[in-house]
Design an enzyme around this catalytic site. Structure first.
Site, PDB file in Angstrom:
ATOM      1  N   HIS A 151       9.620  -2.830   1.181  1.00 54.36           N
ATOM      2  CA  HIS A 151       9.114  -2.640  -0.181  1.00 54.36           C
ATOM      3  C   HIS A 151      10.168  -3.087  -1.191  1.00 54.36           C
ATOM      4  O   HIS A 151      11.371  -2.992  -0.941  1.00 54.36           O
ATOM      5  CB  HIS A 151       8.776  -1.167  -0.416  1.00 54.36           C
ATOM      6  CG  HIS A 151       8.089  -0.905  -1.729  1.00 54.36           C
ATOM      7  ND1 HIS A 151       6.819  -1.373  -2.005  1.00 54.36           N
ATOM      8  CD2 HIS A 151       8.495  -0.230  -2.848  1.00 54.36           C
ATOM      9  CE1 HIS A 151       6.460  -0.983  -3.225  1.00 54.36           C
ATOM     10  NE2 HIS A 151       7.461  -0.303  -3.755  1.00 54.36           N
ATOM     11  N   HIS A 158       6.510  -0.992 -10.051  1.00 49.08           N
ATOM     12  CA  HIS A 158       6.166  -1.630  -8.776  1.00 49.08           C
ATOM     13  C   HIS A 158       4.675  -1.473  -8.505  1.00 49.08           C
ATOM     14  O   HIS A 158       3.925  -0.995  -9.381  1.00 49.08           O
ATOM     15  CB  HIS A 158       6.987  -1.022  -7.643  1.00 49.08           C
ATOM     16  CG  HIS A 158       6.766   0.451  -7.436  1.00 49.08           C
ATOM     17  ND1 HIS A 158       6.996   1.100  -6.244  1.00 49.08           N
ATOM     18  CD2 HIS A 158       6.331   1.440  -8.285  1.00 49.08           C
ATOM     19  CE1 HIS A 158       6.746   2.383  -6.352  1.00 49.08           C
ATOM     20  NE2 HIS A 158       6.339   2.616  -7.577  1.00 49.08           N
ATOM     21  N   CYS A 198       3.715  -5.813  -3.215  1.00 49.67           N
ATOM     22  CA  CYS A 198       4.949  -5.500  -3.932  1.00 49.67           C
ATOM     23  C   CYS A 198       5.778  -6.735  -4.282  1.00 49.67           C
ATOM     24  O   CYS A 198       6.301  -6.855  -5.398  1.00 49.67           O
ATOM     25  CB  CYS A 198       5.784  -4.490  -3.155  1.00 49.67           C
ATOM     26  SG  CYS A 198       6.423  -5.100  -1.559  1.00 49.67           S
TER      27      CYS A 198
END
Length: 302
Positions: free
Chosen positions: A262, A274, A207
């Protein structure tokens, strides 16, 4: 007003005036009208103008400065947003390992025994000199880099020559830059997810390597991991969310810890861009979903 304060105010005033003439976007990570050489000169000039300012742990300026905060403040004056801790700054930009390759504008890092993690840092301004906020001396001081060769750990180059732009075109509005970020991200749609993926590859992403890559291609330097990335930029509320903002999330909706696990880019229209799990780089619905409920921090770096 002291001479140093007058110099500092004059420097900032000139940059603000230039920014207003060219579109007013001083907060953009790298102004398109500013060349690499100009930026390094401005950074060096501003850093030197802060000599004599008192040291204070974690002080963010402009009257007092901590070690990392001196660099954060200085770069902010030329429109470059970087981290605010020594550890995050030690991982930002491009690594410079050799003392002989350090250039004006580079961040330089040291430890008392020349090994391990950095304990203090400064800004190299050329001519074998660097500026740093010294706890021991109680103020911002000027030192010879060569005198600290045994304590030198390395340097990080935040400013890049690729940012050169000799044209006089206006700086793009933040909304245009945000759209550019999303467009760059879209070209990696479907790229596989891999935890701990190298920042140097585009064949896989995790991420934070994805957000780092996308923003780098848009001219904005971010640290490597999500928790480091959450330390840069301006904190904004969910009600003021805009395209291009970074969303930082905890592990799950029910997690008692707000530890960031994240990061995603808000793409507008209730969507995020993402990467995770099996889909890899993808769009996900944000509004009203668990993604939204997991958010613990929102930062704007554009």
């Amino acid at each position: 007003m002291t001479k140093r304060d007058w110099v500092m105010k004059s420097t900032v005033a000139v940059m603000l005036s230039t920014s207003l003439l060219m579109g007013g976007h001083i907060g953009q990570a790298q102004a398109a009208t500013t060349t690499y050489a100009q930026q390094t000169k401005e950074v060096s000039s501003i850093a030197k103008s802060l000599l004599g300012k008192p040291y204070k742990y974690k002080a963010t300026g402009p009257s007092q400065f901590g070690s990392a905060e001196l660099a954060t403040y200085t770069y902010k004056q030329v429109g470059v947003k970087i981290g605010s801790t020594i550890s995050s700054l030690y991982k930002t930009g491009t690594k410079v390992t050799s003392l002989s390759k350090v250039e004006a504008g580079d961040l330089v890092f040291f430890s008392s025994n020349g090994s391990g993690s950095p304990t203090f840092m400064g800004i190299y301004i050329g001519n074998d000199q660097y500026v740093y906020s010294s706890q021991g001396e109680g103020e911002v001081v000027l030192k010879k880099l060569s005198d600290y060769s045994k304590k030198f750990l390395g340097a990080r180059r935040v400013l890049e020559e690729s940012s050169d732009n000799s044209s006089n075109s206006p700086v793009a509005p933040a909304s245009d830059l945000a759209s550019k970020v999303i467009k760059i991200g879209e070209k990696y749609m479907g790229t596989p997810y891999k935890y701990g993926s190298s920042k140097d590859t585009t064949k896989t992403f995790d991420c934070s390597s994805f957000t780092q890559r996308v923003f780098k291609e848009a001219g904005i330097t971010l640290p490597r991991d999500s928790r480091q990335q959450s330390t840069v930029g301006t904190t904004v509320s969910k009600k003021n969310l805009q395209k291009g903002d970074l969303l930082f999330m905890k592990a799950s909706v029910n997690s008692s810890s707000d530890r960031i696990t994240h990061v995603a880019i808000y793409a507008g229209n209730g969507k995020i861009l993402h990467t995770y799990g099996s889909p890899g780089v993808t769009y996900s619905k944000f509004d009203g979903t668990n993604w939204e409920k997991r958010v613990v921090k929102i930062k704007r770096v554009i």
